[in-house]
Design an enzyme around this catalytic site. Structure first.
Site, short mmCIF file in Angstrom:
data_model
loop_
_atom_site.label_atom_id
_atom_site.label_comp_id
_atom_site.label_asym_id
_atom_site.label_seq_id
_atom_site.Cartn_x
_atom_site.Cartn_y
_atom_site.Cartn_z
N LYS A 1 0.76 -1.07 0.07
CA LYS A 1 -0.15 0.42 0.10
C LYS A 1 0.80 1.35 -0.12
O LYS A 1 0.62 2.17 -0.87
CB LYS A 1 -0.91 0.02 1.19
CG LYS A 1 -1.65 1.20 1.43
CD LYS A 1 -2.60 1.79 0.31
CE LYS A 1 -2.83 3.02 0.35
NZ LYS A 1 -4.05 3.31 0.77
N CYS B 1 -3.13 11.06 1.85
CA CYS B 1 -2.49 9.82 1.42
C CYS B 1 -0.99 10.09 0.69
O CYS B 1 -0.16 9.68 1.29
CB CYS B 1 -3.19 9.21 0.55
SG CYS B 1 -5.10 9.05 1.21
N1 SAJ Z 1 -2.08 15.36 -8.62
C1 SAJ Z 1 -1.42 16.00 -9.35
N2 SAJ Z 1 -0.88 15.49 -10.72
C2 SAJ Z 1 -1.67 14.51 -11.17
C3 SAJ Z 1 -2.31 13.67 -10.32
C4 SAJ Z 1 -2.60 13.96 -8.92
O1 SAJ Z 1 -0.85 17.13 -9.18
O2 SAJ Z 1 -1.31 14.00 -12.28
C5 SAJ Z 1 -2.22 15.61 -7.03
C6 SAJ Z 1 -3.60 15.88 -6.83
O3 SAJ Z 1 -4.06 17.11 -7.30
C7 SAJ Z 1 -3.50 15.77 -5.40
C8 SAJ Z 1 -2.71 14.80 -5.03
O4 SAJ Z 1 -1.95 14.71 -6.22
O5 SAJ Z 1 -3.17 17.08 -4.63
C9 SAJ Z 1 -3.18 13.26 -4.68
O6 SAJ Z 1 -4.37 13.12 -5.67
P1 SAJ Z 1 -4.61 11.57 -6.28
O7 SAJ Z 1 -5.86 11.67 -7.16
O8 SAJ Z 1 -3.63 11.10 -6.82
O9 SAJ Z 1 -4.79 10.58 -5.29
P2 SAJ Z 1 -5.53 10.59 -3.75
O10 SAJ Z 1 -4.51 11.10 -2.59
O11 SAJ Z 1 -6.95 11.24 -3.81
O12 SAJ Z 1 -5.84 9.06 -3.65
C10 SAJ Z 1 -4.58 8.21 -3.52
C11 SAJ Z 1 -4.93 6.89 -4.40
N3 SAJ Z 1 -3.64 6.21 -4.70
C12 SAJ Z 1 -3.16 6.11 -5.85
O13 SAJ Z 1 -3.76 6.30 -7.00
C13 SAJ Z 1 -1.96 5.35 -6.01
C14 SAJ Z 1 -6.04 6.10 -3.87
O14 SAJ Z 1 -6.22 5.06 -4.80
C15 SAJ Z 1 -5.69 5.55 -2.32
O15 SAJ Z 1 -6.66 4.91 -1.74
C16 SAJ Z 1 -5.81 6.98 -1.66
O16 SAJ Z 1 -4.43 7.52 -2.00
C17 SAJ Z 1 -5.51 6.47 -0.13
O17 SAJ Z 1 -6.53 6.75 0.73
O18 SAJ Z 1 -4.20 6.30 0.05
#
Ligand code: SAJ
Length: 407
Positions: free
Chosen positions: A205, A259
């Site tokens: 994870k 996360c």
């Molecule tokens: N972000 C970017 N650029 C991108 C993608 C995301 O700047 O191309 C930023 C987002 O704006 C945000 C952050 O990254 O600030 C995180 O967003 P996210 O959508 O990537 O992830 P989370 O934190 O909402 O959810 C993640 C997920 N993990 C993965 O995709 C590996 C989710 O599946 C997990 O369950 C969750 O963390 C968790 O609870 O751990």
């Protein structure tokens, strides 16, 4: 599995509440436990205290079915699921106090044959620690109680679908624990379930979120390089991604949420000398808000009394979650440094968060009003509402689009 069985879910947040409600609608008797009295009251009224698409409908139907109730205290049950926060404290050290408190809270209610599942994303060794703590307090349960880790993997905004459809990794402290947990999750998960041991499940994870963090850091670093070289980063990414084996993610104002901005530190903490890339990625992503602030200040210096529209506060698009949000950090620091009048637009909240309250130079307003008054438009979150901004009118403003929605 007999559906008349009872489950006690500790923690009714973004993971615990959807999980408890889903299990209740699948026929389990569920008692959800939280320390937040207001949340417990709302849930028992069939309402919710967080924003997540369709969760209100699910909770209402779970409560109305008589299978879900919320309480401040745990109860005896067949299964216990722990879904509490695992933040970090000073120096990025894992803070396991919520997990420890949840474990202590359930210990008096445990009995022979019970299964305790830890869903909270946790440092390697946490599930073993919980199991030992239980056995230390209840020696008579040695060999008679089961503990496993089944890390949550759902994406905020898509939680209800992903709870059911995502594949799950399940690792017990022993083989019997793994088998028991696999049986429980098989009763409501459509995705595949992969059994392993507790430590492997824990690291898997952490690695998933670290992998994403490293990839976002690449995009964020690239955006800063492009700014320095005066090259359009969105064009570079679009063209580079035409290559069949390249898939660069999107830069933004930084990485937020509870996360991805947190979990990689648990890996760094476990293996400090070897997690060089993971640590650097964290530092690159943490430095991005500072870069955005610098860009806004540079533009603001051109105005006598700059008025800056800050579009979006949440940590990502179309949700209300402000935890670890880079947008909040940016507004807070612009306010501290008195860079100008800050008009904040966040359609998913009704009041400013505590960090931004009672500040003379910060006000929460609507998109149209901020847009018409501002000299500078800083797009911090790619909410769908912001896509429809009038492109002609945008040309009259100084625009800093950190998410590339108008690029
Ligand atoms: N972000 C970017 N650029 C991108 C993608 C995301 O700047 O191309 C930023 C987002 O704006 C945000 C952050 O990254 O600030 C995180 O967003 P996210 O959508 O990537 O992830 P989370 O934190 O909402 O959810 C993640 C997920 N993990 C993965 O995709 C590996 C989710 O599946 C997990 O369950 C969750 O963390 C968790 O609870 O751990």
């Amino acid at each position: 599995m007999k559906r008349s069985r009872k489950i006690c879910v500790i923690g009714l947040g973004y993971i615990g509440l959807p999980t408890a409600s889903l299990l209740a609608t699948k026929g389990f008797k569920v008692v959800g436990v939280d320390v937040n009295e207001e949340a417990v009251r709302l849930i028992n009224d069939g309402k919710i205290h967080i924003v997540e698409p369709d969760l209100d409908i699910l909770v209402k139907s779970a409560v109305n079915s008589g299978n879900l109730s919320a309480s401040l205290k745990p109860e005896e049950a067949d299964f216990f699921i722990i879904a509490v926060p695992t933040p970090f404290k000073d120096g990025h050290q894992p803070d396991l106090s919520y997990v420890e408190a949840a474990t202590e809270a359930i210990i008096p209610y445990l009995s022979e044959g019970n299964l305790v599942v830890l869903e909270s994303t946790s440092p390697v060794g946490t599930t073993d620690m919980i199991h030992s703590r239980i056995l230390k307090a209840r020696k008579e349960l040695e060999g008679r109680i089961f503990s496993a880790h089944c890390p949550e993997r759902v994406l905020p905004g898509h939680i209800l679908r992903e709870l059911v459809d995502n594949d799950r990794i399940i690792g017990g402290v022993d083989k019997a624990s793994t088998e028991k947990a696999v049986e429980l999750y098989s009763s409501f998960v459509n995705g595949s379930i992969f059994p392993t041991n507790a430590k492997t499940a824990e690291l898997t994870k952490l690695v998933e979120n670290s992998y994403r963090d490293v990839n976002i850091a690449f995009a964020n670093e690239l955006s800063m390089i492009c700014y320095d070289l005066d090259i359009n980063v969105w064009e570079v990414i679009e063209f580079a991604n035409k290559h069949p084996r390249v898939n660069i993610l999107k830069p933004g104002p930084g990485v937020g949420g509870h996360c991805i901005a947190v979990d990689p530190w648990f890996v760094v903490h476990a293996s400090p000398g070897l997690s060089r890339l993971i640590k650097t990625a964290r530092e690159v992503n943490d430095s991005k808000p500072v870069h955005v602030i610098h860009r806004i200040k540079e533009k603001a210096a051109r105005f006598k009394e700059p008025c800056i529209a800050c579009l979006g506060l949440s940590y990502k698009a179309n949700i209300d979650d402000l935890r670890e949000s880079p947008a909040v950090e940016i507004v807070e620091r612009l306010s501290d440094e008195k860079v100008g009048r800050l008009l904040v637009v966040e359609p998913h909240i009704e009041a400013l968060p505590k960090a931004l309250l009672k500040r003379e130079n910060v006000e929460l307003t609507d998109f149209a009003s901020a847009f018409s008054k501002a000299d500078i438009i800083a797009l911090l979150v790619d909410h769908t509402d912001f896509f429809k901004a009038d492109r002609e009118k945008l040309k009259e403003k100084v625009v800093i689009d950190t998410r590339g929605i108008w690029a």
